[in-house]
Design a protein around this motif. Structure first.
Motif, PDB file in Angstrom:
ATOM      1  N   LYS A   1       2.670   1.639  -3.387  1.00  0.00           N
ATOM      2  CA  LYS A   1       1.692   2.003  -4.333  1.00  0.00           C
ATOM      3  C   LYS A   1       1.323   3.584  -4.340  1.00  0.00           C
ATOM      4  O   LYS A   1       1.499   4.271  -5.278  1.00  0.00           O
ATOM      5  CB  LYS A   1       0.069   1.383  -4.289  1.00  0.00           C
ATOM      6  CG  LYS A   1      -0.842   1.590  -5.278  1.00  0.00           C
ATOM      7  CD  LYS A   1      -2.023   0.912  -5.216  1.00  0.00           C
ATOM      8  CE  LYS A   1      -2.994   1.109  -6.148  1.00  0.00           C
ATOM      9  NZ  LYS A   1      -4.240   0.565  -5.803  1.00  0.00           N
ATOM     10  N   SER A   2       1.240   3.880  -3.212  1.00  0.00           N
ATOM     11  CA  SER A   2       1.241   5.489  -2.919  1.00  0.00           C
ATOM     12  C   SER A   2       2.222   6.344  -3.455  1.00  0.00           C
ATOM     13  O   SER A   2       2.016   7.257  -3.905  1.00  0.00           O
ATOM     14  CB  SER A   2       0.586   5.671  -1.595  1.00  0.00           C
ATOM     15  OG  SER A   2       1.706   5.321  -0.539  1.00  0.00           O
TER      16      SER A   2
ATOM     17  N   SER B   1       2.379   6.128  -7.286  1.00  0.00           N
ATOM     18  CA  SER B   1       1.363   7.145  -7.636  1.00  0.00           C
ATOM     19  C   SER B   1       1.767   8.417  -7.492  1.00  0.00           C
ATOM     20  O   SER B   1       1.450   9.204  -8.544  1.00  0.00           O
ATOM     21  CB  SER B   1      -0.027   6.884  -6.831  1.00  0.00           C
ATOM     22  OG  SER B   1      -0.363   5.412  -7.286  1.00  0.00           O
TER      23      SER B   1
ATOM     24  N   SER C   1       0.851  -1.129  -0.086  1.00  0.00           N
ATOM     25  CA  SER C   1      -0.077   0.012  -0.100  1.00  0.00           C
ATOM     26  C   SER C   1       0.795   1.242   0.027  1.00  0.00           C
ATOM     27  O   SER C   1       0.680   2.174  -0.705  1.00  0.00           O
ATOM     28  CB  SER C   1      -0.908   0.060   1.058  1.00  0.00           C
ATOM     29  OG  SER C   1      -1.439   1.069   1.278  1.00  0.00           O
ATOM     30  N   LYS C   2       2.124   1.173   0.692  1.00  0.00           N
ATOM     31  CA  LYS C   2       2.889   2.375   0.781  1.00  0.00           C
ATOM     32  C   LYS C   2       3.596   2.597  -0.447  1.00  0.00           C
ATOM     33  O   LYS C   2       3.882   3.548  -0.965  1.00  0.00           O
ATOM     34  CB  LYS C   2       3.839   2.249   1.845  1.00  0.00           C
ATOM     35  CG  LYS C   2       3.436   2.339   3.310  1.00  0.00           C
ATOM     36  CD  LYS C   2       4.409   2.404   4.341  1.00  0.00           C
ATOM     37  CE  LYS C   2       3.872   2.394   5.583  1.00  0.00           C
ATOM     38  NZ  LYS C   2       4.784   2.051   6.873  1.00  0.00           N
TER      39      LYS C   2
ATOM     40  N   LYS D   1      -3.263  10.032  -6.999  1.00  0.00           N
ATOM     41  CA  LYS D   1      -3.659   9.988  -5.611  1.00  0.00           C
ATOM     42  C   LYS D   1      -3.068   9.071  -4.772  1.00  0.00           C
ATOM     43  O   LYS D   1      -2.905   7.962  -4.752  1.00  0.00           O
ATOM     44  CB  LYS D   1      -5.327  10.051  -5.566  1.00  0.00           C
ATOM     45  CG  LYS D   1      -6.003  11.206  -6.134  1.00  0.00           C
ATOM     46  CD  LYS D   1      -7.179  11.443  -5.763  1.00  0.00           C
ATOM     47  CE  LYS D   1      -7.838  12.381  -6.281  1.00  0.00           C
ATOM     48  NZ  LYS D   1      -9.225  12.461  -5.933  1.00  0.00           N
TER      49      LYS D   1
END
Length: 141
Positions: free
Chosen positions: A131-132, A135, A128-129, A141
């Motif tokens: 990916k952010s 991105s 998740s980290k 976002k």
């Protein structure tokens, strides 16, 4: 030693002959008849005593055999009881070991599941980290 046995046997036989000759007054025919009479008397005493004694000895032997058989049966019964007791103890030990193995297996499975869950959580958070971060580089976002 064999020579001595023959010497004593010869002396005993000579003594027996002398005894019968002396009692017969020196007449060998009379001594022979007295010897035969004594031998017949001894033989009849032995057989009459043995006829009753034979069945008595047989009964005694049968009683001893029955007693020995009962003792052997009791020994086998005691041995079987001992083996049965040992078998039951071994079965108890087997059940205890099986129970301990089951509890240790369940404990290891629980630890393994917890480790997998923790790893999974860390991987999900890391993904998740990542990916952010990725991105963010491209204006998302």
């Amino acid at each position: 030693m064999s020579a001595r046995v023959w010497q004593f046997g010869g002396v005993a036989a000579a003594g027996g002959v002398a005894y019968y000759l002396y009692n017969a007054g020196g007449n060998p025919k009379v001594a022979e008849k007295k010897f035969e009479a004594d031998a017949a008397k001894l033989s009849s005493n032995m057989t009459s005593g043995m006829s009753g004694k034979g069945t008595e000895a047989q009964k005694h032997g049968e009683a001893l055999a029955a007693d020995a058989g009962a003792r052997i049966d009791n020994a086998f019964k005691d041995a079987k009881a001992g083996v049965s007791k040992i078998d039951s103890k071994l079965e108890g030990y087997r059940k205890e070991a099986e129970s301990a193995i089951d509890s240790k297996t369940a404990e290891a499975q629980a630890r393994g599941k917890a480790a997998v869950d923790s790893f999974d959580k860390n991987v999900t958070e890391g993904a998740s980290k990542a990916k952010s971060s990725v991105s963010g580089w491209f204006g998302g976002k």
